[in-house]
Design a protein around this motif. Structure first.
Motif, PDB file in Angstrom:
ATOM      1  N   ARG A   9       0.783  -1.386  -0.154  1.00  0.00           N
ATOM      2  CA  ARG A   9       0.024  -0.043  -0.113  1.00  0.00           C
ATOM      3  C   ARG A   9       1.006   1.186   0.086  1.00  0.00           C
ATOM      4  N   TYR A  10       2.079   1.177   0.782  1.00  0.00           N
ATOM      5  CA  TYR A  10       2.941   2.299   0.678  1.00  0.00           C
ATOM      6  C   TYR A  10       4.343   1.865   0.551  1.00  0.00           C
ATOM      7  N   LEU A  88       0.258   7.758  -6.679  1.00  0.00           N
ATOM      8  CA  LEU A  88      -0.586   6.611  -6.382  1.00  0.00           C
ATOM      9  C   LEU A  88      -0.763   5.817  -7.594  1.00  0.00           C
ATOM     10  N   GLU A 108      -7.243   0.007  -3.863  1.00  0.00           N
ATOM     11  CA  GLU A 108      -7.125   1.156  -3.145  1.00  0.00           C
ATOM     12  C   GLU A 108      -5.633   1.791  -3.440  1.00  0.00           C
ATOM     13  N   ARG A 111       0.919   3.602  -2.840  1.00  0.00           N
ATOM     14  CA  ARG A 111       1.418   5.124  -2.908  1.00  0.00           C
ATOM     15  C   ARG A 111       3.142   4.859  -2.808  1.00  0.00           C
TER      16      ARG A 111
END
Lengths: 115, 112
Positions: A9-10, A88, A108, A111
């Motif tokens: 996600r990151y 993103l 989602e 990033r």
């Protein structure tokens, strides 16, 4: 039914490094598309895969690449990272290769921050 | 969550009012249009779509209008609620392929 799953996600990388992002589409979906989202350029199409074949490609340099596996999972890779690659990265899946059913389902996002 | 866009046009409305978000699309050959909603920290979520052989389509509390003559698309949200606060994107496609061209987005702020 699980949605589109993106990992990680990151993440934080430094200039010159490379990164691999992963996308697991909704079960049964065969098309996976990738988009880059930045505050300055908005949402931009990177590429689309269907049945392990790249069908469409956006206007990004060759440092951006992708692939799709036989189970429809997809990865994208960015090599020689630049500061401007901070964004993103969104993956979207659909059941067919064409927008016949009228819906792309987005994950989602991952990033990426490039320092 | 992360901000989607720092300098997007913003539409501010009161709760309960109707909202109209506009979009000009670029390609006269586009034959399929979608509206997406994106909340902070999330991916875009499908709201409603319309094909070029139609000029209006209604969903639950939402209506999309298409004017091909001037290449204009609008999203109407009835009885806007605080949960509608988000960034809204229009997107266009042609040839049926999963390659969407997104508009810049509009931030909708709903005030109680």
């Amino acid at each position: 039914k699980a949605g589109v799953t993106q990992t990680p996600r990151y993440l934080i990388k430094t200039r010159g490094q490379q990164v691999t992002l992963s996308c697991s589409p909704i079960s049964g979906h065969r098309s996976v598309s990738w988009y880059q989202q930045t505050p300055g350029q908005g949402l931009q199409f990177l590429f689309e895969y269907f049945s392990e074949t790249q069908r469409n490609k956006g206007n990004f340099p060759g440092r951006f690449s992708g692939r799709q596996f036989s189970n429809s999972r997809s990865e994208m890779n960015v090599s020689t990272l630049e500061l401007g690659d901070s964004a993103l990265y969104l993956c979207a899946s659909s059941i067919q290769g064409r927008l016949n059913t009228g819906e792309l389902f987005f994950g989602e996002g991952s990033r990426l921050t490039v320092l | 969550g992360e901000s989607v866009g720092l300098h997007l046009p913003t539409l501010s409305v009161q709760e309960g009012d109707n909202s109209i978000i506009n979009c000009a699309y670029s390609n006269s050959a586009s034959d399929y249009f979608i509206w997406y909603k994106q909340e902070s920290g999330k991916g875009p979520q499908f709201i409603i779509d319309i094909r070029s052989n139609m000029d209006k389509r209604q969903g639950q509390r939402v209506t999309v209008l298409l004017n091909k003559t001037v290449k204009h698309l609008s999203l109407q949200i009835a009885a806007t609620q605080p949960g509608d606060s988000a960034v809204y994107f229009c997107a266009e496609a042609s040839g049926g392929y999963n390659k969407l061209i997104f508009g810049a987005g509009t931030r909708l702020a709903v005030h109680p």
